[in-house]
Design an enzyme around this catalytic site. Structure first.
Site, PDB file in Angstrom:
ATOM      1  N   GLY A 289      12.752   4.486  -4.518  1.00  0.00           N
ATOM      2  CA  GLY A 289      11.496   3.875  -4.104  1.00  0.00           C
ATOM      3  C   GLY A 289      11.664   2.477  -3.570  1.00  0.00           C
TER       4      GLY A 289
ATOM      5  N   CYS B 150       9.259  -1.514  -2.301  1.00  0.00           N
ATOM      6  CA  CYS B 150       7.848  -1.137  -2.208  1.00  0.00           C
ATOM      7  C   CYS B 150       7.340  -0.495  -3.484  1.00  0.00           C
ATOM      8  CB  CYS B 150       7.642  -0.181  -1.037  1.00  0.00           C
ATOM      9  SG  CYS B 150       5.965   0.476  -0.917  1.00  0.00           S
TER      10      CYS B 150
ATOM     11  N   LYS C 144      -0.604  -3.547  -5.708  1.00  0.00           N
ATOM     12  CA  LYS C 144      -1.923  -2.950  -5.481  1.00  0.00           C
ATOM     13  C   LYS C 144      -2.511  -2.409  -6.784  1.00  0.00           C
ATOM     14  CE  LYS C 144      -0.632  -3.840  -1.359  1.00  0.00           C
ATOM     15  NZ  LYS C 144       0.466  -4.814  -1.208  1.00  0.00           N
TER      16      LYS C 144
ATOM     17  N   ALA D 282       6.429 -17.748  -1.552  1.00  0.00           N
ATOM     18  CA  ALA D 282       6.042 -16.576  -0.763  1.00  0.00           C
ATOM     19  C   ALA D 282       6.127 -16.887   0.726  1.00  0.00           C
ATOM     20  CB  ALA D 282       4.629 -16.140  -1.144  1.00  0.00           C
TER      21      ALA D 282
ATOM     22  N   GLY E 289       8.066 -15.403   2.801  1.00  0.00           N
ATOM     23  CA  GLY E 289       8.450 -14.229   3.573  1.00  0.00           C
ATOM     24  C   GLY E 289       9.667 -13.519   3.024  1.00  0.00           C
TER      25      GLY E 289
ATOM     26  N   HIS F  32     -21.810   9.880   8.402  1.00  0.00           N
ATOM     27  CA  HIS F  32     -22.803   8.875   8.036  1.00  0.00           C
ATOM     28  C   HIS F  32     -23.383   9.201   6.663  1.00  0.00           C
ATOM     29  CE1 HIS F  32     -26.094   6.007   8.548  1.00  0.00           C
ATOM     30  NE2 HIS F  32     -26.896   6.949   8.040  1.00  0.00           N
TER      31      HIS F  32
END
Length: 455
Positions: free
Chosen positions: A40, A43, A52, A259, A261, A439
């Site tokens: 994995g 990620c 997430k 952070a 990159g 909708h």
């Protein structure tokens, strides 16, 4: 007797690597997948998925606190960081196990070891040299740690991996870098109550995002302090010294997230010694071929698009072209300009293709339309009349081809795939207007944006 020759050796089991191995295995190829740490890759283990998962916990906490406006009494809502971490670990473990099961089902042999690329058709792992007809390089990327005074060996400084395992939510968090990683973690911890400051060198956060949309997103994250156009000079523990407009400032924090990159992992596994061409990453063409015969590279190591979904597609393209040398003729090539992006902050943002600001910098004439997310009845019903959100569409004034779509607000990441398909198929805005959107859905804002374009 140990099998040492394979049809394909895949070096690295991140999203691109494990998917390429799986595709090739199901196609009947004998595949060896070599991974040093865990199936994995970044990620699944210390990137997209755990981040997430924690962000979802923060989102649920926020929604519970705001539930009163929708007639739901959720007084006294709290969160439990330890339980959030426990759920994160369960999710990761379950998905890693799922990848392993998928590889076994595809007949892929997996070795947990550090592999060394010895040249075309040759990889060494655990002292054994394996040969193959093809090699796919998928070594991924690593966090960038700039040489700032006081940053090295500083226990108060963490990277994107370290911050996932904090024992507690910091009272004060300094984030150096306003890219995807910095903004997502800033949003996570600010939602959980941290006093968060993001220090960014550029004049705006998320440099790949449309300037107008980025400013709107930044304004929507009012619980975060953004210091833009700043240069970090040094660190002393969790104290960050930086300059802005010639003035020196000091930010006191409890934890500092570096952070700025990630960079392609091109060293330590034999790339240069074997003669692979490297420029930011391993150089590839649109079929994922390198300069060496039957050697392919996919994912972050190419330096082209450091996104898991881009790696998936690169892996599929490499596999397709290994299986069929004519696969490129039926479209199995990488179209970099149609790779979508998403930022999972609160609120979400996503986009694909050309931005209005990019068009201006290139001196291109484009037609632009932007509509508020409140044009969607479902958006208002679920988020309120004042919730931030919008959709913007970029169109070629001559051909009317859709060149870019950008969305801010709830569910942005879930709907951008449709916009990617529009760009992939080179549809016009008239084509998009004919698409029937269910909708009520938030995705209808894309339809409204298409009809707002003045042709």
């Amino acid at each position: 007797m140990t099998q040492t020759h394979f049809d394909v050796i895949v070096l690295g089991a991140g999203p691109g690597g494990y998917l390429a191995a799986e595709r090739l295995g199901h196609a009947g190829k004998k595949v060896l997948l070599i991974e040093e740490i865990a199936l994995g890759g970044t990620c699944l283990n210390v990137g997209c998925i755990p981040t997430k998962t924690l962000l979802n916990g923060a989102k649920n906490y926020l929604h519970a606190k705001e539930a009163g406006q929708f007639g739901v009494d959720a007084t006294g809502v709290t969160y439990d960081w330890a339980r959030m971490q426990e759920w994160k670990n369960q999710v990761v473990a379950g998905l890693v196990g799922g990848v392993g099961a998928a590889e076994r089902k595809a007949g892929v042999k997996v070795i947990n070891a550090r592999g060394h690329f010895d040249g075309p058709g040759k990889v060494t792992a655990d002292g054994v040299t394996y040969t193959s007809d093809h090699v796919i390089i998928a070594t991924g990327s690593v966090p960038v740690m700039p040489p700032l005074p006081g940053a090295a060996d500083n226990p108060a400084v963490v990277d994107s991996t370290g911050i996932l395992s904090l024992d507690e939510v910091p009272s004060r968090l300094a984030v150096i870098g306003g890219g995807v990683i910095g903004v997502e973690f800033a949003s996570l911890f600010a939602t959980l109550g941290s006093e968060v400051t993001v220090i960014e060198m550029a004049p705006e956060i998320l440099p790949f995002m449309d300037d107008d949309m980025a400013a709107q997103l930044r304004g929507a994250m009012s619980n975060i302090t953004f210091e833009l156009g700043c240069k970090v000079e040094s660190l002393d523990g969790a104290s960050v010294t930086y300059s802005k407009d010639g003035e020196h400032k000091v930010l006191e924090a409890d934890v500092v997230l570096m952070a700025v990159g990630r960079r392609s992992a091109t060293t330590g596994w034999g790339a240069e010694e074997a003669g692979l061409e490297i420029n930011r990453g391993v150089v590839v063409d649109d079929r994922m071929r390198t300069n060496l015969p039957n050697v392919w590279a996919i994912g972050d190591v190419t330096g082209r698009s450091l996104l898991a979904h881009a790696a998936y597609r690169m892996g599929e393209i490499a596999a397709a072209n290994i299986l069929d040398p004519q696969a490129h003729r039926r479209g199995e090539v990488m179209r970099w300009h149609t790779v979508p992006w998403a930022v999972y902050c609160l609120p979400e943002a996503a986009g694909v293709g050309l931005t209005e600001s990019q068009a201006k910098k290139e001196g291109r004439d484009v037609l632009v339309a932007k509509v508020p997310a409140q044009m969607s009845g479902r958006f208002i019903a679920e988020n309120g009349f004042r919730a931030p959100g919008s959709a913007k569409i970029i169109v070629d004034p001559t051909t009317h081809q859709v060149l870019g779509v950008h969305v801010l607000g709830a569910y942005a990441a879930e709907m951008i795939w449709g916009a990617q398909a529009v760009l992939e198929m080179e549809l016009t805005v008239e084509d998009l207007r004919q698409v029937v959107f269910p909708h009520p859905t938030v995705s209808e804002v894309i339809r409204e944006a298409a009809w707002a374009v003045k042709l």
